[in-house]
Motif scaffolding. Structure first.
Motif, PDB file in Angstrom:
ATOM      1  N   LYS A   1      45.357  32.140  49.337  1.00 20.63           N
ATOM      2  CA  LYS A   1      44.815  33.044  48.340  1.00 20.63           C
ATOM      3  C   LYS A   1      43.292  32.918  48.328  1.00 20.63           C
TER       4      LYS A   1
ATOM      5  N   PRO B   1      40.058  33.802  46.200  1.00 27.15           N
ATOM      6  CA  PRO B   1      39.888  34.125  44.778  1.00 27.15           C
ATOM      7  C   PRO B   1      39.054  35.358  44.476  1.00 27.15           C
ATOM      8  N   SER B   2      38.169  35.771  45.371  1.00 27.01           N
ATOM      9  CA  SER B   2      37.309  36.904  45.067  1.00 27.01           C
ATOM     10  C   SER B   2      37.051  37.711  46.321  1.00 27.01           C
TER      11      SER B   2
ATOM     12  N   ARG C   1      41.486  39.775  44.136  1.00 23.96           N
ATOM     13  CA  ARG C   1      41.867  38.633  44.960  1.00 23.96           C
ATOM     14  C   ARG C   1      42.666  39.104  46.167  1.00 23.96           C
TER      15      ARG C   1
END
Length: 273
Positions: free
Chosen positions: A264, A266-267, A248
């Protein structure tokens, strides 16, 4: 920036609402229906075997609809960035705030963002209108009409990371090393330049920071800049059916050592072994 739903308490009217109605005392919501978004207006029309769209719309007609929402802008918004995200309006959209045209969009399948700040009335009721214009043969399959996806309100500080404006690419990914490029856009709506710290972290599946970089940048008044980061990550653990590993990305924005925004992702990459 913080995201919240803006789907409740809308009204829909078939056609273009009468712009002179308020002058002559007409009810702006006469014949309007109260709804919650998303709302496909086409499905409530009557089908017609002679409809020019034919099977592409399921023999439903393509029409224009006016969506209206009344909302109060708190005084606290006066020091924030205020944006709306439309996830989809079929097929062309015109956005009005307090009778001011503030945005247009000509592609029904894409999301778009609208800045509300120039015409917001803080501490007062505001009127938002969306004219959704659908025409014959606008799609090769059933598309629906109106605001058929979510609408979200984004609130941020005077200097914020823009939503959906972080781009992450991985030019090279192997089990030995991964190259990660992170570009993020920052927006400043103040009338002065500001010095900021931008911290970008790459975090592994165990919530450990495996790469981090900090930059200091000056953002001019009422402008947008892009922060660029490049990481070379050793011994990268790739995603596989047996090891569902995901990295992340976290981006933190600081001013005078105080955190003013963060996002943020996530991937970062999902390459298979």
């Amino acid at each position: 920036m913080k995201k919240q739903s803006f789907n409740d308490n809308w009204y829909v009217y078939t056609g273009i609402a009468n712009p002179f109605g308020a002058i002559f005392g007409a009810d702006p919501l006469q014949n309007a229906k109260k709804i919650t978004l998303p709302y496909d207006a086409m499905i409530y029309e009557k089908t017609d075997e002679n409809e020019p769209n034919g099977t592409t719309s399921g023999f439903y007609p393509s029409k224009t609809y006016t969506f209206t929402k009344f909302f109060k802008a708190p005084e606290s918004w006066n020091n924030k960035q205020v944006m709306l995200e439309f996830e989809g309006v079929m097929s062309k959209a015109k956005i009005y705030l307090n009778n001011n045209l503030i945005a247009t969009n000509d592609y029904g399948y894409g999301q778009f963002y609208v800045n509300l700040m120039p015409h917001l009335k803080y501490g007062e009721k505001n009127t938002l209108q969306v004219t959704a214009i659908n025409t014959n043969n606008s799609s090769r399959w059933y598309s629906g009409s109106g605001i058929y996806r979510n609408v979200n309100l984004w609130l941020g500080n005077e200097i914020s990371l823009l939503p959906e404006k972080t781009r992450i690419t991985t030019p090279d990914v192997t089990k030995d090393e991964a190259s990660i490029i992170v570009d993020s856009q920052l927006n400043n709506v103040t009338k002065s330049s500001n010095i900021l710290k931008i911290i970008t972290n790459i975090i592994n599946n165990n919530d450990q920071i495996v790469a981090s970089e900090e930059q200091t940048a000056t953002i001019p008044a009422q402008s947008t800049i892009t922060a660029h980061f490049r990481f070379n990550l050793d011994n990268s653990v790739l995603l596989s059916p047996d090891i569902p590993n995901l990295y992340r990305c976290q981006i933190v924005l600081k001013q005078n050592d105080q955190k003013i925004d963060q996002i943020k992702v996530p991937s970062v990459f999902e390459n298979y072994n």
